[in-house]
Motif scaffolding. Structure first.
Motif, short mmCIF file in Angstrom:
data_model
loop_
_atom_site.label_atom_id
_atom_site.label_comp_id
_atom_site.label_asym_id
_atom_site.label_seq_id
_atom_site.Cartn_x
_atom_site.Cartn_y
_atom_site.Cartn_z
N UNK A 1 23.95 43.57 2.95
CA UNK A 1 23.60 42.40 2.21
C UNK A 1 24.69 41.89 1.54
N UNK A 2 25.41 42.97 0.42
CA UNK A 2 26.24 42.61 -0.25
C UNK A 2 27.44 42.03 0.51
N UNK A 3 27.86 42.84 1.54
CA UNK A 3 29.00 42.42 2.54
C UNK A 3 28.86 40.85 3.01
N UNK A 4 27.71 40.74 3.24
CA UNK A 4 27.31 39.20 3.72
C UNK A 4 27.36 38.12 2.73
N UNK A 5 27.10 38.56 1.56
CA UNK A 5 27.39 37.49 0.50
C UNK A 5 28.44 37.40 0.12
N UNK A 6 29.49 38.49 -0.08
CA UNK A 6 30.92 38.29 -0.29
C UNK A 6 31.78 37.69 0.81
N UNK A 7 31.42 37.58 2.01
CA UNK A 7 32.16 37.34 3.30
C UNK A 7 33.12 38.55 3.44
N UNK A 8 32.61 40.07 3.22
CA UNK A 8 33.60 40.92 3.32
C UNK A 8 32.85 41.99 4.56
N UNK A 9 33.85 42.84 5.00
CA UNK A 9 33.02 43.92 5.90
C UNK A 9 32.44 44.90 5.00
N UNK A 10 31.44 45.67 5.59
CA UNK A 10 30.86 46.74 4.72
C UNK A 10 31.77 47.85 4.33
N UNK A 11 32.75 48.06 5.27
CA UNK A 11 33.84 49.04 4.79
C UNK A 11 34.73 48.77 3.57
N UNK A 12 34.87 47.35 3.42
CA UNK A 12 35.63 46.84 2.47
C UNK A 12 34.90 46.99 1.14
#
Length: 329
Positions: free
Chosen positions: A25-36
């Motif tokens: 969910x953090x990745x989706x909010x920030x428009x980043x990949x989960x690995x990033x």
């Protein structure tokens, strides 16, 4: 000497993960990949030398240090966002005031009056945010707060604005057109309650000489705008201050059912950081508030209410800081 500051990317990744307790969910909010996101958090933990999350398979939870740091990081990011918006909003050296207000009081009373403040201070801008609970000014970017309760906000200067006087009101259709309903008729209806005034109806019934009424029955509402809407919809009778329902009284949506009123133990105040007392624009805003509330102070001093009812001041919400207490709608 070089400062050891984490990158803003690492802090925003940690903040999002701490709020959601989810890398996905953090990745989706920030428009980043989960690995990033995971990489940024790992770099932050390495820099701090402290684990911020417990990791069990794909689930995460905050460590004790992570929970403490997460709260501070969230406040810091919010402050940076506010400061950035304030700077972007400056025009030719204008001044911005960040003011908090109770939701209903802010929308129904404060905001409609701000035009007169702008007439006096054309170079100023007032941002108004809704706050139902008290906070520490040292942990916010706010310049002042309009609140209800007692004059006991630590670290703040406090101006008394006006007392709160509650009257029984309801939809004209509720009592089927009765011109002058008696106290028994009023409390025979469904009673509507404000959660922060749990004893209001008990004190009104006591002043009316009705000690035998079950005053705890009826639905409860968290903020005054909800209570006003419920009364307008004919759900029952409510105890409300006249200054919040002027439009509803003029339009006929609400009617004062009795002149018998009770005064709350709490009052409305304006709090501000004591170190900012010398700020000229804040001082002008405080003076403007005093002018705006002068008629309300005169009205409550004029009498016609039952003695100040103990127990009507608002109660602190569990989990808030112990010192700044009290809330209302």
């Amino acid at each position: 000497m070089r400062r050891r500051l984490p990158s803003i990317g690492a802090l925003t990744a940690f903040d999002a993960a701490a709020r959601h307790l989810s890398i996905t969910r953090a990745a989706a909010e920030l428009s980043l990949t989960e690995s990033a996101v995971s990489r940024q958090i790992s770099l932050l933990e390495e820099q701090l030398g402290v684990r911020l999350f417990h990791r069990i398979k794909k689930r995460i939870s905050l460590t004790r240090a992570g929970a403490m740091y997460g709260e501070r990081v969230m406040q810091t990011i919010e402050r940076i966002e506010r400061d950035t918006q304030e700077v972007m909003g400056h025009e030719g050296g204008g001044v911005v005031l960040e003011i908090a207000a109770l939701p209903t009081v802010g929308s129904q009373w404060l905001v409609p009056r701000l035009a007169s403040f702008y007439d006096d201070q054309p170079g100023a801008t007032v941002h108004v945010s809704a706050r139902s609970t008290r906070f520490f000014f040292s942990e916010s970017a706010l310049d002042g707060a309009l609140y209800f309760g007692a004059p006991d906000w630590p670290g703040a200067g406090i101006d008394h604005l006006f007392d709160e006087v509650l009257l029984p009101v309801g939809s004209p259709a509720l009592l089927r057109g009765a011109a002058a309903p008696g106290p028994r008729d009023i409390v025979g209806c469904r009673l509507l309650h404000l959660m922060t005034r749990p004893e209001a109806w008990r004190h009104w019934c006591s002043a009316a000489g009705l000690p035998d009424v079950n005053v705890m029955r009826g639905p409860r509402f968290e903020i005054q705008s909800m209570l006003i809407s419920a009364a307008c919809a004919g759900l029952g009778v409510a105890l409300l201050p006249r200054f919040l329902i002027g439009d509803q009284l003029r339009s006929g949506k609400l009617k004062v059912l009795s002149d018998l009123a009770v005064r709350s133990e709490g009052a409305y105040y304006f709090a501000y950081p004591v170190e900012n007392a010398g700020d000229p624009v804040l001082a002008d805003f405080r003076a403007w508030l005093q002018a705006q509330t002068a008629s309300l102070r005169t009205r409550t001093r004029a009498g016609g209410t039952a003695p100040a009812a103990r127990g009507l001041s608002s109660r602190p919400r569990k989990g808030t800081a112990a010192a700044p207490r009290g809330r209302a709608g």
